[in-house]
Design a protein around this motif. Sequence first.
Motif, PDB file in Angstrom:
ATOM      1  N   LEU A 147       0.853  -1.182   0.000  1.00 31.55           N
ATOM      2  CA  LEU A 147       0.000   0.000   0.000  1.00 31.55           C
ATOM      3  C   LEU A 147       0.891   1.234   0.000  1.00 31.55           C
ATOM      4  N   PHE A 148       0.605   2.177  -0.897  1.00 35.67           N
ATOM      5  CA  PHE A 148       1.400   3.390  -1.046  1.00 35.67           C
ATOM      6  C   PHE A 148       0.509   4.604  -0.768  1.00 35.67           C
ATOM      7  N   VAL A 149       0.975   5.480   0.129  1.00 32.69           N
ATOM      8  CA  VAL A 149       0.276   6.738   0.416  1.00 32.69           C
ATOM      9  C   VAL A 149       1.255   7.871   0.144  1.00 32.69           C
ATOM     10  N   THR A 150       0.986   8.651  -0.904  1.00 32.91           N
ATOM     11  CA  THR A 150       1.899   9.721  -1.312  1.00 32.91           C
ATOM     12  C   THR A 150       1.263  11.080  -1.073  1.00 32.91           C
ATOM     13  N   ARG A 230      16.014   6.178   5.130  1.00 34.04           N
ATOM     14  CA  ARG A 230      16.515   5.856   3.788  1.00 34.04           C
ATOM     15  C   ARG A 230      17.657   4.851   3.836  1.00 34.04           C
ATOM     16  N   ALA A 231      18.241   4.655   5.028  1.00 29.90           N
ATOM     17  CA  ALA A 231      19.423   3.802   5.156  1.00 29.90           C
ATOM     18  C   ALA A 231      19.105   2.422   5.715  1.00 29.90           C
ATOM     19  N   VAL A 232      17.817   2.127   5.951  1.00 28.55           N
ATOM     20  CA  VAL A 232      17.425   0.837   6.523  1.00 28.55           C
ATOM     21  C   VAL A 232      16.374   0.190   5.624  1.00 28.55           C
ATOM     22  N   PRO A 233      16.216  -1.139   5.704  1.00 29.86           N
ATOM     23  CA  PRO A 233      15.267  -1.826   4.803  1.00 29.86           C
ATOM     24  C   PRO A 233      13.807  -1.524   5.101  1.00 29.86           C
ATOM     25  N   TRP A 234      13.484  -1.207   6.361  1.00 28.84           N
ATOM     26  CA  TRP A 234      12.125  -0.858   6.754  1.00 28.84           C
ATOM     27  C   TRP A 234      12.202  -0.048   8.042  1.00 28.84           C
ATOM     28  N   LEU A 235      11.127   0.677   8.358  1.00 23.21           N
ATOM     29  CA  LEU A 235      11.123   1.521   9.556  1.00 23.21           C
ATOM     30  C   LEU A 235      10.714   0.736  10.799  1.00 23.21           C
ATOM     31  N   TRP A 236       9.770  -0.173  10.644  1.00 16.43           N
ATOM     32  CA  TRP A 236       9.316  -1.026  11.734  1.00 16.43           C
ATOM     33  C   TRP A 236       8.593  -2.232  11.151  1.00 16.43           C
ATOM     34  N   GLU A 237       8.518  -3.298  11.951  1.00 18.10           N
ATOM     35  CA  GLU A 237       7.848  -4.532  11.530  1.00 18.10           C
ATOM     36  C   GLU A 237       7.069  -5.084  12.714  1.00 18.10           C
ATOM     37  N   LEU A 238       5.772  -5.284  12.520  1.00 18.59           N
ATOM     38  CA  LEU A 238       4.909  -5.825  13.570  1.00 18.59           C
ATOM     39  C   LEU A 238       4.453  -7.224  13.162  1.00 18.59           C
ATOM     40  N   THR A 239       4.772  -8.219  14.001  1.00 18.70           N
ATOM     41  CA  THR A 239       4.440  -9.617  13.712  1.00 18.70           C
ATOM     42  C   THR A 239       3.554 -10.168  14.819  1.00 18.70           C
ATOM     43  N   LEU A 250       7.807   0.322   4.887  1.00 23.57           N
ATOM     44  CA  LEU A 250       9.011   0.338   4.053  1.00 23.57           C
ATOM     45  C   LEU A 250       9.411   1.742   3.615  1.00 23.57           C
ATOM     46  N   SER A 251       8.755   2.765   4.162  1.00 15.77           N
ATOM     47  CA  SER A 251       8.963   4.138   3.715  1.00 15.77           C
ATOM     48  C   SER A 251      10.435   4.534   3.802  1.00 15.77           C
ATOM     49  N   LYS A 252      10.930   5.224   2.777  1.00 13.07           N
ATOM     50  CA  LYS A 252      12.313   5.699   2.736  1.00 13.07           C
ATOM     51  C   LYS A 252      12.320   7.181   3.115  1.00 13.07           C
ATOM     52  N   GLN A 283       6.653  19.845  -1.812  1.00 12.28           N
ATOM     53  CA  GLN A 283       7.383  18.735  -1.202  1.00 12.28           C
ATOM     54  C   GLN A 283       6.521  17.489  -1.265  1.00 12.28           C
ATOM     55  N   SER A 284       7.137  16.366  -1.647  1.00 18.86           N
ATOM     56  CA  SER A 284       6.408  15.095  -1.750  1.00 18.86           C
ATOM     57  C   SER A 284       7.124  14.015  -0.952  1.00 18.86           C
ATOM     58  N   TRP A 285       6.354  13.088  -0.404  1.00 21.41           N
ATOM     59  CA  TRP A 285       6.918  11.921   0.268  1.00 21.41           C
ATOM     60  C   TRP A 285       5.893  10.796   0.215  1.00 21.41           C
ATOM     61  N   THR A 286       6.388   9.565   0.353  1.00 18.19           N
ATOM     62  CA  THR A 286       5.524   8.386   0.227  1.00 18.19           C
ATOM     63  C   THR A 286       5.707   7.468   1.427  1.00 18.19           C
ATOM     64  N   ARG A 287       4.589   7.024   1.982  1.00 20.83           N
ATOM     65  CA  ARG A 287       4.605   5.972   2.999  1.00 20.83           C
ATOM     66  C   ARG A 287       4.202   4.654   2.335  1.00 20.83           C
ATOM     67  N   ILE A 288       4.993   3.615   2.611  1.00 24.53           N
ATOM     68  CA  ILE A 288       4.792   2.313   1.972  1.00 24.53           C
ATOM     69  C   ILE A 288       4.583   1.260   3.062  1.00 24.53           C
ATOM     70  N   TYR A 289       3.492   0.503   2.945  1.00 19.11           N
ATOM     71  CA  TYR A 289       3.197  -0.570   3.887  1.00 19.11           C
ATOM     72  C   TYR A 289       3.120  -1.900   3.145  1.00 19.11           C
ATOM     73  N   GLU A 290       3.635  -2.933   3.782  1.00 17.20           N
ATOM     74  CA  GLU A 290       3.591  -4.276   3.199  1.00 17.20           C
ATOM     75  C   GLU A 290       2.918  -5.233   4.180  1.00 17.20           C
ATOM     76  N   PHE A 291       1.989  -6.049   3.662  1.00 18.40           N
ATOM     77  CA  PHE A 291       1.212  -6.980   4.473  1.00 18.40           C
ATOM     78  C   PHE A 291       1.488  -8.403   3.988  1.00 18.40           C
ATOM     79  N   SER A 292       1.823  -9.308   4.911  1.00 17.84           N
ATOM     80  CA  SER A 292       2.191 -10.660   4.471  1.00 17.84           C
ATOM     81  C   SER A 292       1.927 -11.669   5.592  1.00 17.84           C
ATOM     82  N   ILE A 293       2.134 -12.932   5.265  1.00 18.43           N
ATOM     83  CA  ILE A 293       1.990 -14.012   6.235  1.00 18.43           C
ATOM     84  C   ILE A 293       3.160 -14.956   6.028  1.00 18.43           C
ATOM     85  N   GLU A 294       3.763 -15.388   7.127  1.00 22.59           N
ATOM     86  CA  GLU A 294       4.929 -16.264   7.054  1.00 22.59           C
ATOM     87  C   GLU A 294       4.562 -17.616   6.462  1.00 22.59           C
TER      88      GLU A 294
END
Length: 294
Positions: A147-150, A230-239, A250-252, A283-294
């Motif tokens: 999901l992308f929110v720009t 911008r220097a990390v693969p994701w900002l946070w991960e909730l499992t 995943l926002s940069k 000014q523009s920026w994008t928040r990116i969310y990823e949803f998955s199941i192990e």
Amino acid sequence: MAYHLQNDRLSVKIAELGEAYRGTRFDGSGIITGIELNGRHQFCVPESLTPGTGTGGIGLCSEFGIKEAIGYEDARVGELFPKLGVGLLTRPDEAEYRFYREYACRQFETEIEQKSAQQICFTTQPAECRGYAVRMLKNIEISGNQLFVTYTVENTGNRAILTDEYSHNFLGIDGYAVGPDYVLKLPFVPEIWSDEPETLEGIEFKGDHVTWERRPEKDFYFRMDHFDGRAVPWLWELTHHPSGLIVRELSKLPLSSAAVWGHGHVISPEMFFAVHVAPGERQSWTRIYEFSIE
């Protein structure tokens, strides 16, 4: 009537203006009230499960200027000041600005265009206020399980726009209560602190992991070092275990601050982004969310 985005992985419900939220805190355009993965797994919850309590947040909803509203300090009592995503608010007295307080509001005019089954755009038109004026675009789009929110903030006034934005991510996976089955992982080992340390009772901080010994009976809130997203693969991960359901941001973004709020049914990582826009600039920026199941 709500709007929907749909593909073969995600179903996203987006509230009509004024449908899910009528307050003067959160950006009323594009509030995401429901996210469903693979036709069965849910991620969004309300701020409070008790009707009439809390400030009315739900799902993924953004706020601008939680600590200091644009133009509030130099507004006289009775004058207007802008709250991005909300409208022109009236300063009622000499008290400091409080994000949870309700203010008299002239709502901004917002246009909505659903461009496809996977994309919708909200355009908030500028309303001049003591030299401040902003045109804001909020584009929401899905692709696969992301999901992308720009946001695009265009300064059409003659005074600089200095504020910040964060998404108050009201997350609760498939209705499971907060407790030992949840793990919040961060991309580094943070220094954690809280203005109310007693609210952290029962929370364990183990390196880059945060866990809960039991379901919290009251609000918890802690802050951490800001970092360059911008220097990390994701900002946070909730499992959530044992379901294996995961949501990560995943926002940069170069973050200006970072915090986590929650209660017994909700965990809300809050990643703040500084918004500084000179007159005539955007000014523009994008928040990116990823949803998955192990």
